[in-house]
Structure formats: structure tokens, C-alpha cells
Design an enzyme around this catalytic site. Structure first.
Site, PDB file in Angstrom:
ATOM      1  N   TYR A  72       3.821   2.682  -0.862  1.00  0.00           N
ATOM      2  CA  TYR A  72       5.149   3.893  -1.079  1.00  0.00           C
ATOM      3  C   TYR A  72       5.745   3.457  -0.362  1.00  0.00           C
ATOM      4  O   TYR A  72       6.385   3.338   0.339  1.00  0.00           O
ATOM      5  CB  TYR A  72       4.030   5.107  -0.920  1.00  0.00           C
ATOM      6  CG  TYR A  72       2.984   5.047  -1.946  1.00  0.00           C
ATOM      7  CD1 TYR A  72       2.917   4.842  -2.742  1.00  0.00           C
ATOM      8  CD2 TYR A  72       1.825   5.588  -0.978  1.00  0.00           C
ATOM      9  CE1 TYR A  72       1.230   4.956  -4.066  1.00  0.00           C
ATOM     10  CE2 TYR A  72       0.204   5.464  -2.015  1.00  0.00           C
ATOM     11  CZ  TYR A  72       0.585   5.553  -3.553  1.00  0.00           C
ATOM     12  OH  TYR A  72      -0.731   6.155  -4.025  1.00  0.00           O
TER      13      TYR A  72
ATOM     14  N   ASP B 155       3.766  -3.185  -3.807  1.00  0.00           N
ATOM     15  CA  ASP B 155       4.406  -1.994  -3.441  1.00  0.00           C
ATOM     16  C   ASP B 155       4.106  -1.323  -2.561  1.00  0.00           C
ATOM     17  O   ASP B 155       3.728  -0.519  -3.130  1.00  0.00           O
ATOM     18  CB  ASP B 155       5.533  -3.198  -3.360  1.00  0.00           C
ATOM     19  CG  ASP B 155       6.689  -2.006  -4.129  1.00  0.00           C
ATOM     20  OD1 ASP B 155       6.174  -1.200  -4.829  1.00  0.00           O
ATOM     21  OD2 ASP B 155       8.028  -2.227  -3.766  1.00  0.00           O
TER      22      ASP B 155
ATOM     23  N   HIS C 142      -3.533   0.717 -15.595  1.00  0.00           N
ATOM     24  CA  HIS C 142      -2.480   1.093 -14.431  1.00  0.00           C
ATOM     25  C   HIS C 142      -3.115   2.797 -14.501  1.00  0.00           C
ATOM     26  O   HIS C 142      -2.642   3.468 -15.358  1.00  0.00           O
ATOM     27  CB  HIS C 142      -1.369   0.816 -14.276  1.00  0.00           C
ATOM     28  CG  HIS C 142      -0.886   1.353 -12.121  1.00  0.00           C
ATOM     29  ND1 HIS C 142      -0.475   2.366 -11.510  1.00  0.00           N
ATOM     30  CD2 HIS C 142      -0.878  -0.203 -11.662  1.00  0.00           C
ATOM     31  CE1 HIS C 142      -0.496   1.989 -11.185  1.00  0.00           C
ATOM     32  NE2 HIS C 142      -0.550   0.215 -10.344  1.00  0.00           N
TER      33      HIS C 142
ATOM     34  N   PHE D 268      -2.039   2.241  -2.662  1.00  0.00           N
ATOM     35  CA  PHE D 268      -2.675   3.763  -3.777  1.00  0.00           C
ATOM     36  C   PHE D 268      -3.068   4.464  -1.960  1.00  0.00           C
ATOM     37  O   PHE D 268      -3.386   5.718  -2.342  1.00  0.00           O
ATOM     38  CB  PHE D 268      -3.788   3.395  -4.212  1.00  0.00           C
ATOM     39  CG  PHE D 268      -3.450   2.242  -5.323  1.00  0.00           C
ATOM     40  CD1 PHE D 268      -2.854   2.924  -6.069  1.00  0.00           C
ATOM     41  CD2 PHE D 268      -4.296   1.280  -5.531  1.00  0.00           C
ATOM     42  CE1 PHE D 268      -2.287   2.450  -7.721  1.00  0.00           C
ATOM     43  CE2 PHE D 268      -4.120   0.522  -6.723  1.00  0.00           C
ATOM     44  CZ  PHE D 268      -2.838   1.184  -8.022  1.00  0.00           C
TER      45      PHE D 268
END
Length: 226
Positions: free
Chosen positions: A72, A70, A192, A83
């Protein structure tokens, strides 16, 4: 109180690809939820940026898909691309780690901005599974309908296109693998890039050079990851 868009401002290529998705009951419920959320809370990203990933990367141009969870949740961070942050915004740790891997993999200099629009414009769909979030509350818009919509996006790409490269980082993204036809597409998996897992295999995964090798083998233009 924030202004609310009642209709998705999304590129026509996606409207055509997704058909009647925007008129289904779950999407109406999602829109109503967002109206109520914005009346009471600060929600990121701003309404005009919710569909930025689709407006920068048209359906016909999708070559690579990077999946996030989701947006920031800090002020000014989310810009509708997973990102990514807008120019002038401090890079979050996961994004710093992505650039470190690119530096190691391709020898490219560390960038001065964390804005990934330049990737999106080349055909890298930077797709969060959930497209909005309440300020300072990660995961707060989970289970409200966004996942149904973005799962549909992944399935349409898998069904209608060929040779797309999916970069699945972390368990959340890798759970979407079952929606992708591995006989038609390329799936690259790694941990990740967050500080908690980056040293367990994201560093050294070389996904950026591998993606370009796969594009080159298909006769497609490689991505400039700088």
C-alpha cells in the site's frame, strides 16, 4: 531523511533457504536504489518492516502462500504483509472484500482490525512481489530487483517443500503459477479482491475453507482465519 538498513533483517530460516541470494549483484543494486530513494522520497513500509512476511512466517512453517503485487502506498498503511494494515489503520477496499468472503465462506464475524499478523504467525506467507513503494506512487519500485528476489522465494518454496497451498488472486499473481510445481503443491485461483473484479468470482471462491480442507487432509493444523 529516513534511516536505511544496509543488511536485510530477515529470519535465519530464510537466510539458510535462500543461500547467497543476498550477496548477488542484483540485490546490491536494489539496496543502492533504496538508499537513493529514501534520501529523496518517503518509502513504505519502514525499513524494519520490509521483511515482516519472512519474520512472521519462517521457512519451515510455510503452509499457505498469498501473493500480492506491491505494498500500500498511503501513509501508515504498509506493514510488510500483503493486503494487511496495522492496527488502527482504515481497511483498504480489497481487504474489506477478503473479510466479506471469509464471513460468507466460514461464518466468521467481521474483524475490528486489518492486521493479518495473526495469519502470518500460523504459517500464511503474505508475500508481495515488490516489497517497497514510493509514497503515493503505486508500482514505483517495479523492475528494481524485488521481483527477482521474490520469484526466487516462490521457487525455493516449490522446490524444497510439499503440500503448500498457493492462493493466486488476479492476473498478476497467477502469472507466477509457472514457478510452482503443481504435482507437489495446491494452487487455488480466483479474481483479485479489488472492487473492480471482486464480483467476477472472488466472492464465492471459498478459498479459505478449501485451504483448511487441504491442510486437514495432510494432517496439518488448519488456519484460524478470524
Amino acid at each position: 531523511m529516513q534511516a536505511v538498513s544496509v543488511s536485510p533483517v530477515i529470519d535465519e530460516s530464510w537466510k539458510a533457504a535462500l543461500g547467497d541470494e543476498f550477496t548477488k549483484p542484483y540485490f546490491a543494486s536494489l539496496k543502492q536504489f533504496l538508499v537513493e530513494e529514501r534520501a529523496k522520497h518517503t518509502v513504505y513500509p519502514p525499513g524494519k518492516l520490509i521483511f515482516s512476511a519472512f519474520n512472521h512466517t519462517h521457512f519451515d512453517n510455510v503452509k499457505v502462500v498469498i501473493l500480492g503485487q506491491d505494498p500500500y502506498h498511503g501513509a501508515g498503511q504498509a506493514n510488510g504483509l500483503c493486503f494487511s494494515v496495522s492496527d488502527g489503520v482504515k481497511m483498504p477496499p480489497s481487504l474489506v472484500n477478503i473479510f466479506k468472503e471469509i464471513q460468507s465462506d466460514l461464518g466468521l464475524p467481521f474483524p475490528i482490525t486489518g492486521n493479518l499478523e495473526r495469519w502470518a504467525d500460523q504459517g500464511v506467507l503474505l508475500l508481495n512481489a515488490i516489497l517497497t513503494v514510493r509514497a503515493n506512487e503505486p508500482g514505483s519500485h517495479q523492475g528494481k530487483g524485488w521481483e527477482t528476489f521474490t520469484d526466487c522465494v516462490i521457487q525455493h518454496i516449490s522446490k524444497e517443500k510439499e503440500g503448500v497451498i498457493f492462493l493466486l488472486w488476479g492476473r498478476y499473481a497467477q502469472a507466477k503459477e509457472k514457478m510452482i510445481d503443481a504435482g507437489k503443491h495446491h494452487i487455488l485461483k480466483a479474481p483479485h479482491p479489488s472492487p473492480f473484479s471482486v464480483h467476477t468470482g472472488f466472492y464465492g471462491c471459498k478459498h479459505f475453507s478449501k485451504a483448511n480442507e487441504l491442510l486437514k487432509a495432510q494432517g496439518k493444523k488448519e488456519i484460524d482465519w478470524s
